[in-house]
Design a protein around this motif. Structure first.
Motif, PDB file in Angstrom:
ATOM      1  N   HIS A  98     -11.552   3.926   9.280  1.00 38.90           N
ATOM      2  CA  HIS A  98     -12.552   3.130   8.586  1.00 38.90           C
ATOM      3  C   HIS A  98     -12.122   1.674   8.659  1.00 38.90           C
ATOM      4  O   HIS A  98     -11.016   1.322   8.255  1.00 38.90           O
ATOM      5  N   ALA A 113     -14.210   5.316  -1.355  1.00 38.71           N
ATOM      6  CA  ALA A 113     -14.254   6.666  -1.937  1.00 38.71           C
ATOM      7  C   ALA A 113     -15.697   7.100  -2.161  1.00 38.71           C
ATOM      8  O   ALA A 113     -16.062   8.249  -1.893  1.00 38.71           O
ATOM      9  N   ARG A 119      -9.925  11.023  -6.526  1.00 39.81           N
ATOM     10  CA  ARG A 119     -10.264  10.628  -5.151  1.00 39.81           C
ATOM     11  C   ARG A 119      -9.516   9.368  -4.738  1.00 39.81           C
ATOM     12  O   ARG A 119      -9.057   9.245  -3.606  1.00 39.81           O
ATOM     13  N   TYR A 167       0.284  14.357  -0.029  1.00 38.85           N
ATOM     14  CA  TYR A 167      -1.181  14.260  -0.031  1.00 38.85           C
ATOM     15  C   TYR A 167      -1.805  15.659  -0.034  1.00 38.85           C
ATOM     16  O   TYR A 167      -2.704  15.949  -0.824  1.00 38.85           O
ATOM     17  N   ASN A 182      -3.127   7.235   2.908  1.00 44.52           N
ATOM     18  CA  ASN A 182      -2.953   5.983   3.647  1.00 44.52           C
ATOM     19  C   ASN A 182      -1.650   5.259   3.376  1.00 44.52           C
ATOM     20  O   ASN A 182      -1.405   4.202   3.968  1.00 44.52           O
ATOM     21  N   LEU A 189     -11.012   0.311  -2.355  1.00 48.08           N
ATOM     22  CA  LEU A 189     -10.719   1.742  -2.335  1.00 48.08           C
ATOM     23  C   LEU A 189     -11.840   2.509  -3.034  1.00 48.08           C
ATOM     24  O   LEU A 189     -12.260   3.567  -2.591  1.00 48.08           O
ATOM     25  N   TYR A 219     -17.297   8.135   1.344  1.00 50.48           N
ATOM     26  CA  TYR A 219     -16.867   9.390   1.954  1.00 50.48           C
ATOM     27  C   TYR A 219     -16.908  10.591   1.017  1.00 50.48           C
ATOM     28  O   TYR A 219     -17.077  11.716   1.470  1.00 50.48           O
ATOM     29  N   TYR A 220     -16.745  10.366  -0.285  1.00 48.96           N
ATOM     30  CA  TYR A 220     -16.682  11.482  -1.227  1.00 48.96           C
ATOM     31  C   TYR A 220     -17.845  11.522  -2.217  1.00 48.96           C
ATOM     32  O   TYR A 220     -17.979  12.477  -2.958  1.00 48.96           O
ATOM     33  N   THR A 273     -15.358  15.986   8.945  1.00 46.51           N
ATOM     34  CA  THR A 273     -14.270  15.322   8.241  1.00 46.51           C
ATOM     35  C   THR A 273     -13.149  16.262   7.835  1.00 46.51           C
ATOM     36  O   THR A 273     -12.114  15.804   7.382  1.00 46.51           O
ATOM     37  N   LEU A 310      -6.974   9.085  -1.481  1.00 43.01           N
ATOM     38  CA  LEU A 310      -7.085   8.057  -0.437  1.00 43.01           C
ATOM     39  C   LEU A 310      -5.809   7.239  -0.338  1.00 43.01           C
ATOM     40  O   LEU A 310      -5.326   6.943   0.753  1.00 43.01           O
ATOM     41  N   SER A 311      -5.253   6.896  -1.481  1.00 43.38           N
ATOM     42  CA  SER A 311      -4.022   6.114  -1.500  1.00 43.38           C
ATOM     43  C   SER A 311      -2.859   6.895  -0.889  1.00 43.38           C
ATOM     44  O   SER A 311      -2.113   6.367  -0.057  1.00 43.38           O
TER      45      SER A 311
END
Length: 164
Positions: A127, A139, A150, A98, A158, A135, A142-143, A70, A154-155
């Protein structure tokens, strides 16, 4: 186009950082590295990356566990802005924000990190959002962490125009 969901289970690799990825268990359908590369990265040619990382011969037997990498560490170059780095490594200069948040960059480093600074580069994992997912649940997957930091990452990742 989103890849169809694979039936096999996925879980985040342990938090030690040694595996740097999502653990994927091969299901009954007999997935190939190409299938997994299409599903997770949206690009079948990245199957070579999965083969080299896992060093397992095909066909992948049912129940075999492999790791879907990842992130990797990439050094910044002299004179490279964070936007240029994002363009070169994430194919999208708008993901500089980001990267700045992910690495806690402040001040001048937020615009232009020092040469040789190692930054995590996350390949564009794909995904397929299923009914009932949020969300927060993504999270956690994956985390293993659904905290505000987190969710913000992600936000940010994306919301790029390239993310859609």
């Amino acid at each position: 186009m989103l890849a169809p969901a694979l039936p096999a289970a996925t879980a985040r690799a342990n938090g030690s950082g040694a595996t740097k990825g999502v653990i994927h268990k091969i299901g009954d359908k007999g997935e190939t590295y190409e299938d997994l590369a299409e599903h997770y990265y949206g690009k079948r040619y990245l199957a070579l990356h999965l083969r080299l990382f896992n060093r397992r011969a095909e066909p992948l037997a049912r129940g075999t566990t492999i790791i879907i990498p990842t992130f990797s560490m990439v050094q910044t170059k002299r004179g490279q802005t964070l936007e240029q780095f994002a363009e070169a490594n994430l194919m999208d200069p708008t993901r500089a924000e980001y990267l700045a948040e992910l690495h806690g960059l402040r001040g001048k480093d937020r615009a232009q990190p020092k040469p040789g600074t190692k930054l995590r580069v996350v390949p564009s994992l794909k995904h397929l959002v299923r009914p009932g997912e949020s969300l927060r649940t993504i999270a956690r997957l994956y985390y293993r962490d659904a905290g505000a930091e987190r969710l913000k990452l992600l936000s940010l990742f994306n919301t790029s125009p390239m993310a859609t």
